[in-house]
Design a protein around this motif. Structure first.
Motif, PDB file in Angstrom:
ATOM      1  N   UNK A   1      30.486   2.221 -12.065  1.00 24.15           N
ATOM      2  CA  UNK A   1      31.057   2.844 -13.251  1.00 24.15           C
ATOM      3  C   UNK A   1      30.001   2.994 -14.338  1.00 24.15           C
ATOM      4  N   UNK A   2      28.718   2.843 -13.969  1.00 22.31           N
ATOM      5  CA  UNK A   2      27.625   2.963 -14.921  1.00 22.31           C
ATOM      6  C   UNK A   2      27.405   4.389 -15.391  1.00 22.31           C
ATOM      7  N   UNK A   3      26.663   4.552 -16.466  1.00 21.22           N
ATOM      8  CA  UNK A   3      26.313   5.852 -17.040  1.00 21.22           C
ATOM      9  C   UNK A   3      27.546   6.645 -17.467  1.00 21.22           C
TER      10      UNK A   3
ATOM     11  N   UNK B   1      21.854   1.320 -10.004  1.00 19.13           N
ATOM     12  CA  UNK B   1      20.394   1.334 -10.196  1.00 19.13           C
ATOM     13  C   UNK B   1      19.955   0.694 -11.512  1.00 19.13           C
ATOM     14  N   UNK B   2      20.892   0.353 -12.390  1.00 10.84           N
ATOM     15  CA  UNK B   2      20.511  -0.099 -13.723  1.00 10.84           C
ATOM     16  C   UNK B   2      19.631  -1.350 -13.702  1.00 10.84           C
ATOM     17  N   UNK B   3      19.853  -2.238 -12.746  1.00  8.72           N
ATOM     18  CA  UNK B   3      19.122  -3.511 -12.698  1.00  8.72           C
ATOM     19  C   UNK B   3      18.258  -3.629 -11.446  1.00  8.72           C
ATOM     20  N   UNK B   4      17.776  -2.495 -10.940  1.00  6.48           N
ATOM     21  CA  UNK B   4      17.091  -2.488  -9.649  1.00  6.48           C
ATOM     22  C   UNK B   4      15.859  -3.386  -9.607  1.00  6.48           C
ATOM     23  N   UNK B   5      15.199  -3.622 -10.739  1.00  2.00           N
ATOM     24  CA  UNK B   5      13.991  -4.441 -10.746  1.00  2.00           C
ATOM     25  C   UNK B   5      14.261  -5.945 -10.684  1.00  2.00           C
TER      26      UNK B   5
ATOM     27  N   UNK C   1      17.752   1.449  -4.385  1.00  2.41           N
ATOM     28  CA  UNK C   1      16.450   1.533  -5.040  1.00  2.41           C
ATOM     29  C   UNK C   1      15.802   0.155  -5.025  1.00  2.41           C
ATOM     30  N   UNK C   2      14.642   0.029  -4.418  1.00  2.00           N
ATOM     31  CA  UNK C   2      13.870  -1.204  -4.528  1.00  2.00           C
ATOM     32  C   UNK C   2      13.193  -1.253  -5.901  1.00  2.00           C
ATOM     33  N   UNK C   3      12.740  -2.446  -6.335  1.00  2.00           N
ATOM     34  CA  UNK C   3      12.020  -2.541  -7.605  1.00  2.00           C
ATOM     35  C   UNK C   3      10.775  -1.649  -7.633  1.00  2.00           C
ATOM     36  N   UNK C   4      10.363  -1.296  -8.835  1.00  2.00           N
ATOM     37  CA  UNK C   4       9.221  -0.399  -9.023  1.00  2.00           C
ATOM     38  C   UNK C   4       7.897  -1.102  -8.729  1.00  2.00           C
ATOM     39  N   UNK C   5       6.820  -0.318  -8.735  1.00  2.34           N
ATOM     40  CA  UNK C   5       5.505  -0.788  -8.315  1.00  2.34           C
ATOM     41  C   UNK C   5       5.014  -2.012  -9.076  1.00  2.34           C
TER      42      UNK C   5
END
Length: 265
Positions: free
Chosen positions: A35-37, A68-72, A106-110
């Motif tokens: 329900x995000x965004x 995806x909001x907390x993917x990291x 989505x995995x965490x970013x680089x």
């Protein structure tokens, strides 16, 4: 088979959204599973009602996109990391409950390098997915190091690759992702990289070489749908019906390229 991401823009009730998608010619949808965004503004937990509403409209459900909001947070040794792991495990269970074969993650970013704890969490998710017969497709973004590491370290039929052609062209052109991980392809996101945000445009409106892209997808023997992920950000002059009609026509052109059938356009 042609599908589209269900939340492509425009404010409207979910039943009307799926009705218009079906009327435009699409066979199925990719569901946003959160329900995000502000995407649940027409009813509490509308996204969990989505599968039934989509099927009542005559659409099949190809996959869900996890939050995806907390993917990291996935690699973090704290409550936030545990909460995101639990979220993904719940998404696996939801896929089984709602008879949806695949979920995109989505995995965490680089700048958030995978660690032993993070790898153990992925393996835990893989174990649950194997038990329930669900595929977990890891999407390429600004995360190539983590994506490649996890795909190389986790040998599971339930862990695979979601190819996003726009993210590839924007962030990782130096790597032939489809040659590297095409054998594990579980989902695709097709959109172009022009417009105000350099992503989520309708195909053929940006700079992607679609002939090459669709040929490479075909060479992987991927059997899933031609799946679009556009947004209406740069098409405010079009109604929802007009946007969907145009999206479907673009998708048919992509299908023609994939099947090596000369396009009529």
């Amino acid at each position: 088979m042609i599908t589209i991401y269900d939340w492509f823009g425009y404010e409207m009730p979910i039943k009307e959204r799926y009705k218009l998608i079906k009327e435009a010619g699409f066979d199925g949808v990719l569901l946003w599973w959160s329900d995000g965004f502000g995407r649940d503004c027409f009813g509490r937990n509308d996204y969990r009602n989505g599968p039934q509403i989509a099927r009542e409209a005559g659409l099949f459900i190809e996959n869900i996109h996890t939050p995806v909001q907390n993917q990291n947070d996935l690699w973090l040794d704290n409550l936030d990391g545990e909460a995101l792991t639990d979220c993904y495990l719940q998404c696996v269970e939801d896929c089984a409950k709602f008879e949806i074969p695949t979920m995109v993650v989505h995995l965490p970013s680089e700048d958030n390098q995978c660690n032993a704890l993070g790898l153990d969490r992925i393996k835990k998710i893989a174990e649950k997915a194997e038990q329930l017969g669900i595929k977990v497709a890891l999407e390429n973004l600004r995360n190539f190091a983590n994506l490649s590491y996890v795909l190389e370290q986790v040998d599971s039929m339930s862990i695979g690759f979601c190819y996003d052609c726009c993210h590839h062209n924007n962030y990782n052109q130096g790597y032939d992702l489809l040659s590297m991980y095409g054998s594990r392809l579980m989902a695709i996101h097709l959109h172009d990289n022009g417009g105000s945000r350099a992503q989520h445009q309708l195909p053929f409106d940006g700079r992607i070489d679609w002939s090459t892209t669709m040929k490479k997808i075909a060479q992987t023997n991927y059997s899933g749908a031609t799946a679009l992920e556009p947004m209406n950000w740069d098409y405010k002059d079009l109604s929802a019906e007009e946007f969907l009609k145009e999206a479907f026509e673009r998708a048919k052109r992509l299908e023609a390229l994939k099947l090596q059938i000369p396009s009529l356009s």
